[in-house]
Write an enzyme that holds these catalytic residues in place. Structure first.
Site, short mmCIF file in Angstrom:
data_model
loop_
_atom_site.label_atom_id
_atom_site.label_comp_id
_atom_site.label_asym_id
_atom_site.label_seq_id
_atom_site.Cartn_x
_atom_site.Cartn_y
_atom_site.Cartn_z
N SER A 217 1.26 -0.99 0.27
CA SER A 217 -0.16 0.00 0.06
C SER A 217 0.75 1.37 0.18
O SER A 217 2.30 1.22 0.04
CB SER A 217 -0.73 0.22 1.12
OG SER A 217 -1.88 0.72 1.58
N TYR B 175 -1.35 0.03 10.63
CA TYR B 175 -2.31 -0.56 9.43
C TYR B 175 -0.71 -0.27 7.90
O TYR B 175 -0.29 -1.42 7.98
CB TYR B 175 -3.28 0.43 8.68
CG TYR B 175 -3.34 -0.70 6.93
CD1 TYR B 175 -3.81 -1.89 7.31
CD2 TYR B 175 -3.34 0.69 5.95
CE1 TYR B 175 -3.88 -2.37 5.24
CE2 TYR B 175 -3.12 0.36 4.75
CZ TYR B 175 -3.60 -0.98 4.41
OH TYR B 175 -3.39 -1.40 3.05
N1 LIG Z 1 -8.78 -0.70 -1.42
C1 LIG Z 1 -8.06 0.04 -1.36
O1 LIG Z 1 -8.27 1.14 -0.99
C2 LIG Z 1 -5.94 -0.52 -1.29
C3 LIG Z 1 -5.18 1.02 -0.57
C4 LIG Z 1 -4.46 0.03 -1.03
C5 LIG Z 1 -3.37 -1.40 -0.73
N2 LIG Z 1 -4.84 -2.19 -0.40
C6 LIG Z 1 -4.41 -3.68 -0.30
O2 LIG Z 1 -4.72 -4.28 -1.40
C7 LIG Z 1 -5.64 -5.48 -0.62
C8 LIG Z 1 -6.86 -6.45 -1.60
O3 LIG Z 1 -7.71 -5.11 -1.23
P1 LIG Z 1 -9.19 -4.36 -1.42
O4 LIG Z 1 -9.56 -3.40 -2.00
O5 LIG Z 1 -9.28 -5.60 -2.55
O6 LIG Z 1 -10.51 -4.99 -0.55
P2 LIG Z 1 -11.48 -6.35 0.36
O7 LIG Z 1 -12.72 -5.54 -1.06
O8 LIG Z 1 -11.74 -5.61 1.72
O9 LIG Z 1 -10.88 -7.50 -0.47
C9 LIG Z 1 -10.08 -7.60 0.51
C10 LIG Z 1 -10.79 -9.50 0.24
O10 LIG Z 1 -9.35 -10.53 1.35
C11 LIG Z 1 -10.47 -11.22 1.30
N3 LIG Z 1 -9.98 -11.69 2.98
C12 LIG Z 1 -9.96 -11.36 3.74
N4 LIG Z 1 -9.70 -11.89 5.35
C13 LIG Z 1 -9.54 -13.23 4.17
C14 LIG Z 1 -8.92 -14.34 4.88
N5 LIG Z 1 -9.27 -14.44 6.78
N6 LIG Z 1 -8.63 -15.30 4.47
C15 LIG Z 1 -8.77 -15.30 3.09
N7 LIG Z 1 -9.33 -14.07 2.24
C16 LIG Z 1 -9.40 -13.30 3.65
C17 LIG Z 1 -11.58 -11.02 1.21
O11 LIG Z 1 -13.05 -12.62 0.64
P3 LIG Z 1 -13.37 -12.92 1.71
O12 LIG Z 1 -14.10 -11.54 2.96
O13 LIG Z 1 -14.43 -13.54 0.72
O14 LIG Z 1 -12.78 -13.73 2.49
C18 LIG Z 1 -11.22 -10.24 -0.12
O15 LIG Z 1 -11.55 -10.56 -1.84
C19 LIG Z 1 -5.04 -5.97 0.60
O16 LIG Z 1 -4.12 -6.17 1.10
C20 LIG Z 1 -5.47 -3.98 0.99
O17 LIG Z 1 -4.33 -3.47 1.96
C21 LIG Z 1 -5.80 -1.97 -1.07
#
Ligand SMILES: NC(=O)c1ccc[n+]([C@@H]2O[C@H](COP(=O)([O-])OP(=O)(O)OC[C@H]3O[C@@H](n4cnc5c(N)ncnc54)[C@H](OP(=O)(O)O)[C@@H]3O)[C@@H](O)[C@H]2O)c1
Length: 263
Positions: free
Chosen positions: A142, A155
């Site tokens: 991130s 975080y």
């Molecule tokens: N969106 C942003 O603004 C942003 C910015 C910077 C970095 N990121 C990073 O990008 C990555 C993806 O985030 P996102 O934005 O796509 O978030 P998201 O929409 O909340 O998706 C998170 C994913 O992780 C899965 N997950 C959560 N806990 C889990 C567990 N214990 N075991 C297996 N799967 C799990 C969720 O699926 P289930 O609920 O089905 O398990 C979902 O598929 C993360 O590492 C986050 O830190 C995001």
């Protein structure tokens, strides 16, 4: 059925939604074989159907990546179904918004289990398979993995830890032919904010969010080019530059922000 050797086999954690889903669909368009992992089975199956419609092949594995036994079973499943792994994408992760005074150790342990320990162990489990394919580990970090702002200390700590492990891993795995790509998105239009853990903090700020499809497109390009780091937007590049080159400016901005939010 064994995977077609001309197409990559990609294992993605957190593939049921958000960035993980966008990555799966982008790879599907290239005819890849996807091993899709997350906890929600129904959502995973829906992503798998989209993958197949786009020309890819998909295997789904529902489970909690923070569990040791699940990670071992996942890697066995991937190798049994797809026969090899070309790319491991450690994407599953969760946000955590709290001023430092409100960070409970149990919460921090939970976030580290998902954002740090799971990617570390999964990479360890996949090292032999990735060495056989000269494959790539993608660590979804991130902008918070390089720039720290108020209420994001916990975080950021998890993403800094992931970045540190990735730096060491990149050097240590290079002799085996394995590449390590760190991806740093800024705010992306996903369920991330809704799913984040919050303690006494409203965060995050700002509403301009990147399309996950754009993050995915850039990530595939970075994997193909064996890049070490991908900062997915101009915002991330500016924040990263400020944190590394002008840390005093970031300190001033942070102090103002903390004051404004009465932290
Ligand atoms: N969106 C942003 O603004 C942003 C910015 C910077 C970095 N990121 C990073 O990008 C990555 C993806 O985030 P996102 O934005 O796509 O978030 P998201 O929409 O909340 O998706 C998170 C994913 O992780 C899965 N997950 C959560 N806990 C889990 C567990 N214990 N075991 C297996 N799967 C799990 C969720 O699926 P289930 O609920 O089905 O398990 C979902 O598929 C993360 O590492 C986050 O830190 C995001």
């Amino acid at each position: 059925m064994a995977a077609d050797r001309a197409k990559p086999v990609v294992l993605i954690t957190g593939a049921s939604a958000g960035i993980g889903k966008a990555l799966a669909l982008a790879w599907a368009r290239e005819g890849a074989t996807l091993v899709l992992m997350a906890r929600r089975e129904v959502e995973l199956e829906a992503v798998a159907r989209e993958v197949v419609n786009l020309g890819g092949q998909a295997f789904t594995f529902a489970g909690d990546v923070t569990k040791d036994a699940t990670r071992r079973a996942l890697v066995d499943f991937a190798l049994e179904k797809a026969k090899r792994i070309d790319v491991l994408v450690n994407n599953a992760g969760r946000g955590f918004y709290a001023p430092v005074r409100s960070i409970a150790v149990a919460d921090l342990e939970h976030v580290f289990a998902l954002n740090v320990f799971a990617p570390l162990h999964l990479t360890q489990l996949c090292t032999d398979a990735l060495a056989r394919t000269s494959g790539t580990v993608v660590m979804v970090s991130s902008v918070a993995g390089i720039a720290v702002t108020p209420t994001l200390g916990a975080y950021s700590a998890s993403k800094f830890a992931l970045e540190a492990l990735s730096i060491a891993m990149r050097a240590e795995l290079a002799p085996s032919g394995i590449h390590v790509l760190v991806v740093r998105p800024g705010p992306v239009e996903t369920e991330f904010r809704e799913n984040a853990l919050r303690r006494d903090a409203t965060g995050p700020r700002g509403d301009k969010r990147q399309d996950p499809a754009e993050v995915a497109k850039r990530t595939l390009k970075a994997v193909a080019r064996h890049k070490a780091v991908l900062e997915t937007s101009l915002f991330v590049r500016a924040a990263s530059f400020t944190a590394r080159v002008l840390p005093g400016a970031l300190r001033i901005w942070n102090n103002r922000q903390a004051h404004r939010e009465h932290l």
